[in-house]
Design a protein around this motif. Structure first.
Motif, PDB file in Angstrom:
ATOM      1  N   CYS A  80       0.852  -1.188   0.000  1.00 17.26           N
ATOM      2  CA  CYS A  80       0.000   0.000   0.000  1.00 17.26           C
ATOM      3  C   CYS A  80       0.892   1.243   0.000  1.00 17.26           C
ATOM      4  O   CYS A  80       1.761   1.388   0.864  1.00 17.26           O
ATOM      5  N   LYS A  81       0.681   2.129  -0.950  1.00 16.90           N
ATOM      6  CA  LYS A  81       1.462   3.364  -1.025  1.00 16.90           C
ATOM      7  C   LYS A  81       1.043   4.360   0.049  1.00 16.90           C
ATOM      8  O   LYS A  81       1.785   5.274   0.366  1.00 16.90           O
ATOM      9  N   THR A  82      -0.142   4.183   0.631  1.00 22.07           N
ATOM     10  CA  THR A  82      -0.631   5.103   1.658  1.00 22.07           C
ATOM     11  C   THR A  82      -0.033   4.791   3.026  1.00 22.07           C
ATOM     12  O   THR A  82       0.523   5.673   3.674  1.00 22.07           O
ATOM     13  N   CYS A  83      -0.135   3.517   3.457  1.00 20.59           N
ATOM     14  CA  CYS A  83       0.320   3.174   4.812  1.00 20.59           C
ATOM     15  C   CYS A  83       1.556   2.269   4.845  1.00 20.59           C
ATOM     16  O   CYS A  83       2.114   2.023   5.900  1.00 20.59           O
ATOM     17  N   GLY A  84       1.961   1.725   3.685  1.00 20.68           N
ATOM     18  CA  GLY A  84       3.144   0.875   3.625  1.00 20.68           C
ATOM     19  C   GLY A  84       2.899  -0.587   3.948  1.00 20.68           C
ATOM     20  O   GLY A  84       3.827  -1.392   3.932  1.00 20.68           O
ATOM     21  N   LYS A  85       1.670  -0.971   4.242  1.00 20.90           N
ATOM     22  CA  LYS A  85       1.332  -2.362   4.563  1.00 20.90           C
ATOM     23  C   LYS A  85       1.596  -3.265   3.359  1.00 20.90           C
ATOM     24  O   LYS A  85       1.224  -2.943   2.237  1.00 20.90           O
ATOM     25  N   GLU A  86       2.246  -4.410   3.590  1.00 22.31           N
ATOM     26  CA  GLU A  86       2.437  -5.429   2.567  1.00 22.31           C
ATOM     27  C   GLU A  86       1.431  -6.533   2.825  1.00 22.31           C
ATOM     28  O   GLU A  86       1.226  -6.934   3.970  1.00 22.31           O
ATOM     29  N   PHE A  87       0.787  -7.023   1.758  1.00 19.77           N
ATOM     30  CA  PHE A  87      -0.236  -8.051   1.924  1.00 19.77           C
ATOM     31  C   PHE A  87      -0.364  -8.887   0.664  1.00 19.77           C
ATOM     32  O   PHE A  87       0.143  -8.521  -0.389  1.00 19.77           O
ATOM     33  N   GLU A  88      -1.019 -10.041   0.809  1.00 21.14           N
ATOM     34  CA  GLU A  88      -1.294 -10.938  -0.310  1.00 21.14           C
ATOM     35  C   GLU A  88      -2.793 -10.957  -0.551  1.00 21.14           C
ATOM     36  O   GLU A  88      -3.580 -10.774   0.372  1.00 21.14           O
ATOM     37  N   LYS A  89      -3.177 -11.200  -1.797  1.00 21.73           N
ATOM     38  CA  LYS A  89      -4.602 -11.231  -2.125  1.00 21.73           C
ATOM     39  C   LYS A  89      -4.835 -12.201  -3.273  1.00 21.73           C
ATOM     40  O   LYS A  89      -4.092 -12.241  -4.228  1.00 21.73           O
ATOM     41  N   LEU A  90      -5.892 -13.017  -3.133  1.00 22.57           N
ATOM     42  CA  LEU A  90      -6.352 -13.861  -4.234  1.00 22.57           C
ATOM     43  C   LEU A  90      -7.069 -12.956  -5.229  1.00 22.57           C
ATOM     44  O   LEU A  90      -7.968 -12.208  -4.852  1.00 22.57           O
ATOM     45  N   VAL A  91      -6.653 -13.006  -6.484  1.00 23.74           N
ATOM     46  CA  VAL A  91      -7.224 -12.111  -7.481  1.00 23.74           C
ATOM     47  C   VAL A  91      -7.829 -12.943  -8.613  1.00 23.74           C
ATOM     48  O   VAL A  91      -7.107 -13.568  -9.386  1.00 23.74           O
ATOM     49  N   PRO A  92      -9.174 -12.950  -8.717  1.00 25.44           N
ATOM     50  CA  PRO A  92      -9.823 -13.768  -9.737  1.00 25.44           C
ATOM     51  C   PRO A  92      -9.618 -13.267 -11.169  1.00 25.44           C
ATOM     52  O   PRO A  92      -9.617 -14.058 -12.095  1.00 25.44           O
ATOM     53  N   SER A  93      -9.452 -11.959 -11.366  1.00 28.08           N
ATOM     54  CA  SER A  93      -9.232 -11.444 -12.717  1.00 28.08           C
ATOM     55  C   SER A  93      -8.419 -10.154 -12.659  1.00 28.08           C
ATOM     56  O   SER A  93      -8.308  -9.517 -11.611  1.00 28.08           O
ATOM     57  N   ALA A  94      -7.885  -9.756 -13.806  1.00 32.63           N
ATOM     58  CA  ALA A  94      -7.066  -8.549 -13.872  1.00 32.63           C
ATOM     59  C   ALA A  94      -7.875  -7.294 -13.575  1.00 32.63           C
ATOM     60  O   ALA A  94      -7.325  -6.266 -13.211  1.00 32.63           O
ATOM     61  N   GLN A  95      -9.185  -7.347 -13.720  1.00 33.72           N
ATOM     62  CA  GLN A  95     -10.042  -6.185 -13.482  1.00 33.72           C
ATOM     63  C   GLN A  95     -10.455  -6.040 -12.014  1.00 33.72           C
ATOM     64  O   GLN A  95     -11.138  -5.090 -11.660  1.00 33.72           O
ATOM     65  N   THR A  96     -10.055  -6.975 -11.169  1.00 31.60           N
ATOM     66  CA  THR A  96     -10.419  -6.927  -9.756  1.00 31.60           C
ATOM     67  C   THR A  96      -9.763  -5.729  -9.080  1.00 31.60           C
ATOM     68  O   THR A  96      -8.557  -5.523  -9.187  1.00 31.60           O
ATOM     69  N   LYS A  97     -10.557  -4.933  -8.391  1.00 28.12           N
ATOM     70  CA  LYS A  97     -10.040  -3.792  -7.623  1.00 28.12           C
ATOM     71  C   LYS A  97      -9.460  -4.318  -6.319  1.00 28.12           C
ATOM     72  O   LYS A  97     -10.090  -5.102  -5.619  1.00 28.12           O
TER      73      LYS A  97
END
Length: 77
Positions: free
Chosen positions: A8-25
């Motif tokens: 995150c560019k706002t708070c610096g948090k690093e995280f992982e996320k399952l992303v079903p498609s390239a259009q996922t926000k």
């Protein structure tokens, strides 16, 4: 679904996320910010050598071993 790593560019948090498609926000789980950047992830592919260890790069002690019986590549301690 692939898992991507973000920061995150706002708070610096690093995280992982399952992303079903390239259009996922994707938003930050910490601050809910939407200014996230996908990190460049590395992966490893191992090919076993005769010593039982994928390579000296992954297992610097491959030649000496640790005595645990796992072919010199000990990730069990």
């Amino acid at each position: 679904m692939p898992i991507f790593e973000y920061v995150c560019k706002t708070c610096g948090k690093e995280f992982e996320k399952l992303v079903p498609s390239a259009q996922t926000k994707v938003s930050c789980p910490e601050c809910s910010g939407d200014q996230v950047v996908k990190k460049l992830s590395r992966f490893a592919a191992a090919v076993r050598e005769s010593g039982g260890c994928p390579s000296k790069e992954f297992c610097p002690s491959a030649s000496s071993g640790c005595g645990c019986g796992h072919g010199g590549c000990c990730h069990h301690h």
